[in-house]
Design a protein around this motif. Structure first.
Motif, PDB file in Angstrom:
ATOM      1  N   LEU A 150       0.609  10.979  10.666  1.00 49.64           N
ATOM      2  CA  LEU A 150      -0.059  10.344   9.628  1.00 49.64           C
ATOM      3  C   LEU A 150       0.573   9.369   8.837  1.00 49.64           C
ATOM      4  O   LEU A 150      -0.253   7.588   8.701  1.00 49.64           O
ATOM      5  CB  LEU A 150      -1.042  11.252   8.471  1.00 49.64           C
ATOM      6  N   HIS A 151       1.664   9.901   8.213  1.00 55.29           N
ATOM      7  CA  HIS A 151       2.639   8.474   7.332  1.00 55.29           C
ATOM      8  C   HIS A 151       2.725   7.302   8.463  1.00 55.29           C
ATOM      9  O   HIS A 151       2.245   5.874   8.373  1.00 55.29           O
ATOM     10  CB  HIS A 151       3.371   8.906   7.141  1.00 55.29           C
ATOM     11  N   GLN A 152       2.854   7.818   9.298  1.00 53.43           N
ATOM     12  CA  GLN A 152       3.833   6.841  10.531  1.00 53.43           C
ATOM     13  C   GLN A 152       2.952   5.748  11.088  1.00 53.43           C
ATOM     14  O   GLN A 152       2.661   4.422  11.316  1.00 53.43           O
ATOM     15  CB  GLN A 152       4.875   7.364  11.385  1.00 53.43           C
ATOM     16  N   LEU A 153       1.895   6.087  11.556  1.00 54.22           N
ATOM     17  CA  LEU A 153       0.876   6.071  11.788  1.00 54.22           C
ATOM     18  C   LEU A 153      -0.010   4.745  11.266  1.00 54.22           C
ATOM     19  O   LEU A 153      -0.462   3.806  11.437  1.00 54.22           O
ATOM     20  CB  LEU A 153      -0.610   6.509  12.213  1.00 54.22           C
ATOM     21  N   THR A 154      -0.627   5.089   9.895  1.00 56.39           N
ATOM     22  CA  THR A 154      -0.780   4.611   8.607  1.00 56.39           C
ATOM     23  C   THR A 154       0.089   2.605   8.550  1.00 56.39           C
ATOM     24  O   THR A 154      -0.513   1.942   7.845  1.00 56.39           O
ATOM     25  CB  THR A 154      -1.416   5.105   6.992  1.00 56.39           C
ATOM     26  N   ALA A 155       1.219   3.570   8.275  1.00 56.68           N
ATOM     27  CA  ALA A 155       2.572   2.558   7.699  1.00 56.68           C
ATOM     28  C   ALA A 155       2.680   1.301   9.483  1.00 56.68           C
ATOM     29  O   ALA A 155       2.643   0.661   9.459  1.00 56.68           O
ATOM     30  CB  ALA A 155       4.096   2.954   7.114  1.00 56.68           C
ATOM     31  N   THR A 156       1.924   2.147  10.870  1.00 56.38           N
ATOM     32  CA  THR A 156       2.317   0.891  11.458  1.00 56.38           C
ATOM     33  C   THR A 156       1.038   0.013  11.415  1.00 56.38           C
ATOM     34  O   THR A 156       0.869  -0.765  12.071  1.00 56.38           O
ATOM     35  CB  THR A 156       2.286   1.892  12.330  1.00 56.38           C
ATOM     36  N   LEU A 171      -7.781   6.137  11.950  1.00 56.67           N
ATOM     37  CA  LEU A 171      -6.591   7.602  11.799  1.00 56.67           C
ATOM     38  C   LEU A 171      -7.950   9.042  11.836  1.00 56.67           C
ATOM     39  O   LEU A 171      -7.803   9.611  12.358  1.00 56.67           O
ATOM     40  CB  LEU A 171      -6.442   7.608  10.265  1.00 56.67           C
ATOM     41  N   LEU A 172      -9.353   8.863  11.744  1.00 55.86           N
ATOM     42  CA  LEU A 172     -10.377   9.022  12.214  1.00 55.86           C
ATOM     43  C   LEU A 172     -10.320   9.594  13.332  1.00 55.86           C
ATOM     44  O   LEU A 172     -10.673  10.564  13.275  1.00 55.86           O
ATOM     45  CB  LEU A 172     -12.035   9.224  11.132  1.00 55.86           C
ATOM     46  N   ARG A 173     -10.290   8.522  13.509  1.00 59.99           N
ATOM     47  CA  ARG A 173     -10.758   8.795  16.187  1.00 59.99           C
ATOM     48  C   ARG A 173     -10.144   9.970  16.475  1.00 59.99           C
ATOM     49  O   ARG A 173      -9.574  10.218  17.559  1.00 59.99           O
ATOM     50  CB  ARG A 173     -11.145   7.499  16.086  1.00 59.99           C
ATOM     51  N   LEU A 174      -8.049   9.638  15.206  1.00 58.41           N
ATOM     52  CA  LEU A 174      -7.290  10.237  16.324  1.00 58.41           C
ATOM     53  C   LEU A 174      -7.351  11.830  15.044  1.00 58.41           C
ATOM     54  O   LEU A 174      -6.738  12.528  15.337  1.00 58.41           O
ATOM     55  CB  LEU A 174      -5.743   9.928  15.565  1.00 58.41           C
ATOM     56  N   GLY A 175      -8.295  12.218  14.649  1.00 58.40           N
ATOM     57  CA  GLY A 175      -8.555  13.771  14.124  1.00 58.40           C
ATOM     58  C   GLY A 175      -8.027  13.399  12.797  1.00 58.40           C
ATOM     59  O   GLY A 175      -7.548  14.929  12.612  1.00 58.40           O
ATOM     60  N   PRO A 177      -8.291  13.179   8.847  1.00 57.72           N
ATOM     61  CA  PRO A 177      -9.157  14.318   7.533  1.00 57.72           C
ATOM     62  C   PRO A 177      -8.823  12.134   7.097  1.00 57.72           C
ATOM     63  O   PRO A 177      -8.152  11.826   6.323  1.00 57.72           O
ATOM     64  CB  PRO A 177      -9.031  14.754   6.744  1.00 57.72           C
ATOM     65  N   PRO A 178     -11.005  12.555   6.943  1.00 58.86           N
ATOM     66  CA  PRO A 178     -10.685  10.692   6.157  1.00 58.86           C
ATOM     67  C   PRO A 178     -10.164  10.964   4.665  1.00 58.86           C
ATOM     68  O   PRO A 178      -9.566   9.528   4.299  1.00 58.86           O
ATOM     69  CB  PRO A 178     -12.377  10.927   5.684  1.00 58.86           C
ATOM     70  N   GLU A 179      -9.788  11.921   3.790  1.00 61.68           N
ATOM     71  CA  GLU A 179      -9.617  12.207   2.358  1.00 61.68           C
ATOM     72  C   GLU A 179      -7.688  11.652   2.654  1.00 61.68           C
ATOM     73  O   GLU A 179      -6.993  10.991   1.910  1.00 61.68           O
ATOM     74  CB  GLU A 179      -9.557  13.162   1.531  1.00 61.68           C
ATOM     75  N   ARG A 180      -7.572  11.962   3.742  1.00 61.27           N
ATOM     76  CA  ARG A 180      -5.560  11.647   4.175  1.00 61.27           C
ATOM     77  C   ARG A 180      -5.350   9.504   4.307  1.00 61.27           C
ATOM     78  O   ARG A 180      -4.369   9.675   4.939  1.00 61.27           O
ATOM     79  CB  ARG A 180      -5.322  12.657   5.196  1.00 61.27           C
ATOM     80  N   SER A 181      -6.443   9.570   5.202  1.00 62.64           N
ATOM     81  CA  SER A 181      -6.499   8.264   5.512  1.00 62.64           C
ATOM     82  C   SER A 181      -7.273   6.798   5.055  1.00 62.64           C
ATOM     83  O   SER A 181      -7.918   6.345   4.523  1.00 62.64           O
ATOM     84  CB  SER A 181      -8.029   8.246   6.524  1.00 62.64           C
ATOM     85  N   THR A 182      -5.934   6.436   3.778  1.00 61.31           N
ATOM     86  CA  THR A 182      -5.968   5.753   2.816  1.00 61.31           C
ATOM     87  C   THR A 182      -4.788   4.730   3.136  1.00 61.31           C
ATOM     88  O   THR A 182      -3.898   5.732   3.996  1.00 61.31           O
ATOM     89  CB  THR A 182      -5.485   6.560   1.283  1.00 61.31           C
ATOM     90  N   ALA A 183      -4.440   3.444   2.910  1.00 65.00           N
ATOM     91  CA  ALA A 183      -3.692   2.957   3.050  1.00 65.00           C
ATOM     92  C   ALA A 183      -1.726   2.572   2.318  1.00 65.00           C
ATOM     93  O   ALA A 183      -1.921   2.255   1.926  1.00 65.00           O
ATOM     94  CB  ALA A 183      -4.188   1.554   2.906  1.00 65.00           C
ATOM     95  N   SER A 184      -2.227   3.874   1.325  1.00 64.48           N
ATOM     96  CA  SER A 184      -1.765   4.589   0.180  1.00 64.48           C
ATOM     97  C   SER A 184      -0.157   4.547   0.607  1.00 64.48           C
ATOM     98  O   SER A 184       0.919   4.053  -0.187  1.00 64.48           O
ATOM     99  CB  SER A 184      -1.854   5.739  -0.684  1.00 64.48           C
ATOM    100  N   SER A 185      -0.167   4.898   2.402  1.00 69.56           N
ATOM    101  CA  SER A 185       1.425   4.708   2.875  1.00 69.56           C
ATOM    102  C   SER A 185       2.357   3.059   2.846  1.00 69.56           C
ATOM    103  O   SER A 185       3.016   3.155   3.011  1.00 69.56           O
ATOM    104  CB  SER A 185       1.515   5.858   4.215  1.00 69.56           C
ATOM    105  N   ARG A 186       1.357   2.299   2.650  1.00 64.46           N
ATOM    106  CA  ARG A 186       2.056   1.238   3.216  1.00 64.46           C
ATOM    107  C   ARG A 186       2.842   0.675   2.058  1.00 64.46           C
ATOM    108  O   ARG A 186       3.891  -0.040   2.536  1.00 64.46           O
ATOM    109  CB  ARG A 186       0.643   0.163   2.441  1.00 64.46           C
ATOM    110  N   ALA A 187       3.293   1.101   0.970  1.00 61.96           N
ATOM    111  CA  ALA A 187       3.963   1.193  -0.207  1.00 61.96           C
ATOM    112  C   ALA A 187       5.729   1.702   0.881  1.00 61.96           C
ATOM    113  O   ALA A 187       6.076   1.315   0.559  1.00 61.96           O
ATOM    114  CB  ALA A 187       4.765   2.135  -1.186  1.00 61.96           C
TER     115      ALA A 187
END
Length: 193
Positions: A150-156, A171-175, A177-187
Motif C-alpha cells: 500500500l505504501h509503495q503504491l501510494t508513493a508511486t 487504491l480502492l479499485r485495488l482492494g 480500504p478507503p481509510e488507508r488510501s491517504t496520501a500521507s505516505s508522500r513523505a
C-alpha cells in the motif's frame, strides 16, 4: 538408512515432490524450519537440507562430490562410513525429510511439514509458544507485507503526479480500504530501482 560401507564419491541430488494435504508446509529456508525443526534435526541437518535445496534450485538434478559438500558445510571429510555428512544424511532420512533411493541418489523436498504434536512437545517451552502462535505470526507478516505494498503504491502514484482523490480511487479499485488510501505516505517517496 542403515547402508553398509561408504557412500559413493559423488551424490546425485534430485527434487522430491512431496504431495501434501491441506496443512501448510514450510519452505526449507523459512523461519519455521530455522526455529522449530532445528532442535528436532540438529544444525548440521538443517544446513545440509538448505544447501541441497540451494544446489538443486530449479534443475532436474545436480551432481556434487561428497568431499566438496561436507567441506562446504564445515563437516570435514572422511571417506569412511559414519562421517558427519553420512550421519546428517542418515538422520534426515530417518526423519523423512530427505530420501536416499539408492546409495548416492538423494531427493530433497522444497518444504517440510509442520511438526507433529509429539515433536512439538519435545521443544523448549519458549519455542512451543512460538509454534502455537505461528498462524498469528503469518497473519501479522501478511498484513505487514500488505501495508508495505500500500505504501509503495501510494508513493508511486504520488510520484507520478496523481492527486489525493485519484490515489484514493485507484487504491480502492485495488482492494485497499478507503481509510488507508491517504496520501500521507508522500513523505516516503519510492525511489526508482
Amino acid at each position: 538408512m542403515g547402508q553398509e560401507g561408504p557412500r559413493p564419491e559423488f551424490l546425485t541430488v534430485c527434487r522430491w515432490e512431496v504431495p501434501h494435504r491441506q496443512e501448510q508446509w514450510w519452505p526449507i529456508t523459512s523461519e519455521y524450519v530455522q526455529l522449530l525443526w532445528l532442535p528436532i534435526l540438529g544444525p548440521s541437518c538443517i544446513v545440509l537440507l538448505q544447501r541441497l535445496d540451494l544446489l538443486i534450485g530449479e534443475a532436474k538434478q545436480v551432481r556434487t562430490s561428497t568431499e566438496e559438500l561436507a567441506r562446504s558445510l564445515g563437516l570435514g571429510h572422511t571417506p569412511h562410513r559414519g562421517s558427519l555428512l553420512d550421519r546428517s544424511i542418515d538422520r534426515c532420512c530417518d526423519f523423512r525429510v530427505l530420501r536416499e533411493l539408492i546409495p548416492g541418489l538423494i531427493e530433497v523436498p522444497r518444504e517440510l511439514p509442520p511438526l507433529s504434536s509429539r515433536q512439538l512437545k519435545r521443544l523448549p517451552e519458549s519455542l512451543q509458544v512460538v509454534a502455537h502462535a505461528q498462524p498469528e505470526l503469518q497473519r501479522y507478516r501478511n498484513e505487514t507485507e500488505r501495508r508495505g505494498r500500500l505504501h509503495q503504491l501510494t508513493a508511486t502514484l504520488a510520484n507520478l503526479g496523481a492527486t489525493d482523490d485519484e490515489i484514493s480511487d485507484q487504491l480502492l479499485r485495488l482492494g485497499y480500504p478507503p481509510e488507508r488510501s491517504t496520501a500521507s505516505s508522500r513523505a516516503y517517496p519510492v525511489t526508482s530501482g
